[in-house]
Scaffold this motif. Structure first.
Motif, mmCIF file in Angstrom:
data_model
loop_
_atom_site.group_PDB
_atom_site.id
_atom_site.type_symbol
_atom_site.label_atom_id
_atom_site.label_comp_id
_atom_site.label_asym_id
_atom_site.label_seq_id
_atom_site.Cartn_x
_atom_site.Cartn_y
_atom_site.Cartn_z
ATOM 1 N N PHE A 212 0.827 -1.209 0.000
ATOM 2 C CA PHE A 212 0.000 0.000 0.000
ATOM 3 C C PHE A 212 0.858 1.255 0.000
ATOM 4 O O PHE A 212 1.859 1.354 0.709
ATOM 5 N N ASN A 213 0.463 2.211 -0.792
ATOM 6 C CA ASN A 213 1.003 3.558 -0.715
ATOM 7 C C ASN A 213 0.045 4.511 -1.403
ATOM 8 O O ASN A 213 -0.964 4.077 -1.979
ATOM 9 N N LEU A 214 0.356 5.790 -1.322
ATOM 10 C CA LEU A 214 -0.556 6.818 -1.826
ATOM 11 C C LEU A 214 0.226 7.878 -2.584
ATOM 12 O O LEU A 214 1.290 8.313 -2.146
ATOM 13 N N ILE A 215 -0.334 8.273 -3.736
ATOM 14 C CA ILE A 215 0.224 9.362 -4.534
ATOM 15 C C ILE A 215 -0.786 10.502 -4.545
ATOM 16 O O ILE A 215 -1.954 10.296 -4.886
ATOM 17 N N ALA A 216 -0.354 11.688 -4.159
ATOM 18 C CA ALA A 216 -1.218 12.867 -4.202
ATOM 19 C C ALA A 216 -0.605 13.888 -5.153
ATOM 20 O O ALA A 216 0.618 13.926 -5.358
ATOM 21 N N THR A 217 -1.448 14.707 -5.748
ATOM 22 C CA THR A 217 -0.976 15.812 -6.586
ATOM 23 C C THR A 217 -1.506 17.116 -6.024
ATOM 24 O O THR A 217 -2.564 17.162 -5.386
ATOM 25 N N ALA A 218 -0.753 18.185 -6.257
ATOM 26 C CA ALA A 218 -1.176 19.509 -5.789
ATOM 27 C C ALA A 218 -0.602 20.564 -6.719
ATOM 28 O O ALA A 218 0.488 20.400 -7.269
ATOM 29 N N ASN A 219 -1.334 21.623 -6.851
ATOM 30 C CA ASN A 219 -0.980 22.731 -7.730
ATOM 31 C C ASN A 219 -0.317 23.826 -6.906
ATOM 32 O O ASN A 219 -0.912 24.322 -5.948
ATOM 33 N N ASP A 220 0.906 24.204 -7.268
ATOM 34 C CA ASP A 220 1.582 25.239 -6.485
ATOM 35 C C ASP A 220 1.463 26.624 -7.113
ATOM 36 O O ASP A 220 2.116 27.560 -6.660
ATOM 37 N N ARG A 221 0.597 26.775 -8.134
ATOM 38 C CA ARG A 221 0.387 28.099 -8.725
ATOM 39 C C ARG A 221 -0.685 28.872 -7.971
ATOM 40 O O ARG A 221 -0.468 29.962 -7.450
ATOM 41 N N ASP A 222 -1.892 28.277 -7.902
ATOM 42 C CA ASP A 222 -2.954 28.979 -7.182
ATOM 43 C C ASP A 222 -3.129 28.442 -5.763
ATOM 44 O O ASP A 222 -3.978 28.895 -5.022
ATOM 45 N N ARG A 223 -2.296 27.451 -5.399
ATOM 46 C CA ARG A 223 -2.256 26.883 -4.058
ATOM 47 C C ARG A 223 -3.585 26.255 -3.637
ATOM 48 O O ARG A 223 -3.844 26.033 -2.465
ATOM 49 N N GLY A 224 -4.412 25.974 -4.662
ATOM 50 C CA GLY A 224 -5.661 25.280 -4.357
ATOM 51 C C GLY A 224 -6.573 26.105 -3.472
ATOM 52 O O GLY A 224 -6.579 27.329 -3.495
ATOM 53 N N VAL A 225 -7.354 25.441 -2.661
ATOM 54 C CA VAL A 225 -8.275 26.095 -1.744
ATOM 55 C C VAL A 225 -7.704 26.127 -0.337
ATOM 56 O O VAL A 225 -7.813 27.103 0.385
#
Length: 380
Positions: A212-225
């Motif tokens: 088991f493992n987990l991959i997450a993605t995130a946007n560093d331009r608008d920093r999301g919510v």
């Protein structure tokens, strides 16, 4: 002599999984590249972590491309620094989760999907992050008909993709993690630190099995919510996916993806389309950087990201235009409208930026007269 009744017989069997995959507009990575994955598995004699379909070396080769001893060509899925892919793959072989961080269009989702396909053979254990993502999407939910009829039980429980990945030793994916509300994000802390998912309603817990493992993605331009809490951030090993370093690398990426998308949409290959692809990439890179390639002219940047993914979209749309309403040759007029739509997001400010770029750069550039005229026509 047979007589037609005017009706057709109903199929007696459901389409097979393979047939459904062949009809899919966008097959999952494990289906679209099944032959490559099978070839890698057949030649992969290196140690594999528990429940991995391939060794870390083979996973990296699948993403970066290469040629196997029998001559099988593995196409690149990611064009970028090799070390980035190696660090990402190595992270998944440990007990730390992986966070892919970058501006929009740097292939975060694409890389996460292919990593999951190569490691677990299944990229579909996915949580799509939005401002409305509930905690149940990460933990578990309930079949309320069974819950009301029989009370809390394992049969009434609806596992989330993350819970399934824990139970089966698979790779889960969480897209746009920073768009998920902070309190929902933090439901991952126990999962990632203790590798356990409590079910207090049943007085039980689900313990993650090896693999088991987990991959997450995130946007560093608008920093999301919502930014990640420091407690959650510590549970991830962060890998930053950069924009392509050179114009040639970006042209290569756009060309490869446009060819793949074109085949899936049955679009004819556009001959001599490389010139227009290079123009689109040049425009995007210059406006993104705020300076022309030769460094002589400073430019204003528009509000949009002008990412590689948007360049792929512009060229694909242009290819469709040339195929269905042109002579099949990708020309400036086929991509001009797409570029305008990508650049001008703010009708007031961005239009000024675009007009200045057309008049001060494109108009004066040798060999770009047709491109200038096409852009002026759609901008009028």
């Amino acid at each position: 002599m047979s007589v037609s009744t005017g009706t057709t017989a109903e199929p007696t069997t459901e389409p097979t999984a393979g047939a459904r995959a062949g009809q899919a507009l966008r097959p999952h990575a494990e289906h679209a590249f099944a032959a490559e994955l099978a070839a890698l598995a057949a030649h992969d004699d290196r140690p594999r972590p528990a429940r991995w379909k391939l060794s870390p070396w083979a996973v990296a080769t699948y993403l970066l491309g290469g040629t196997l001893p029998d001559g099988t060509v593995i196409t690149p899925k990611y064009v970028g620094p090799r070390r980035i892919v190696e660090v990402a793959v190595t992270t998944l072989a440990t007990d730390r989760a992986l966070l892919l961080l970058g501006v929009p269009g740097t292939a975060k989702t694409w890389v996460s999907e292919h990593l999951a396909a190569a490691v677990s053979g299944d990229s579909t254990l996915l949580v799509q992050g939005t401002a409305g993502t509930p905690e149940e999407a990460i933990r578990y939910g309930w079949n309320y008909a069974r819950l009301l009829a029989h009370g809390p039980s394992r049969e009434a429980l609806v596992p989330s993709p993350v819970m399934r990945a824990m139970s089966e030793g698979m790779t889960a994916r969480v897209e746009e993690l920073t768009r998920i509300p902070a309190d929902v994000q933090d439901s991952l802390i126990t999962i990632l630190s203790e590798k356990t998912l409590p079910i207090p309603e049943l007085g039980e817990e689900v313990q993650a099995v090896r693999g088991f493992n987990l991959i997450a993605t995130a946007n560093d331009r608008d920093r999301g919510v919502n930014d990640l809490s420091s407690a959650l951030r510590r549970r991830f090993n962060t890998v930053v996916l950069p924009l392509p370093e050179t114009a040639d690398a970006e042209v290569d990426i756009v060309t490869r993806r446009v060819e793949q998308i074109g085949r899936s949409l049955d679009l004819p290959t556009a001959p001599d389309g490389m010139d227009e692809i290079r123009r689109v990439v040049t425009v995007f890179r210059e406006l993104r950087a705020g300076v022309t390639d030769d460094g002589r002219t400073r430019l204003k940047s528009p509000s949009g990201t002008l990412s590689t993914a948007e360049a792929i979209s512009v060229v694909t749309s242009g290819l469709a235009l040339s195929a269905h309403f042109g002579d099949g040759v990708l020309r400036a007029g086929d991509v001009a409208a797409g570029i305008l739509g990508a650049v001008v997001r703010d009708p007031a400010a961005d239009r000024v930026v675009w007009q200045e770029y057309l008049e001060t750069v494109v108009r004066e550039r040798d060999g770009w007269t047709d491109f200038y005229r096409a852009c002026r026509e759609v901008s009028a």
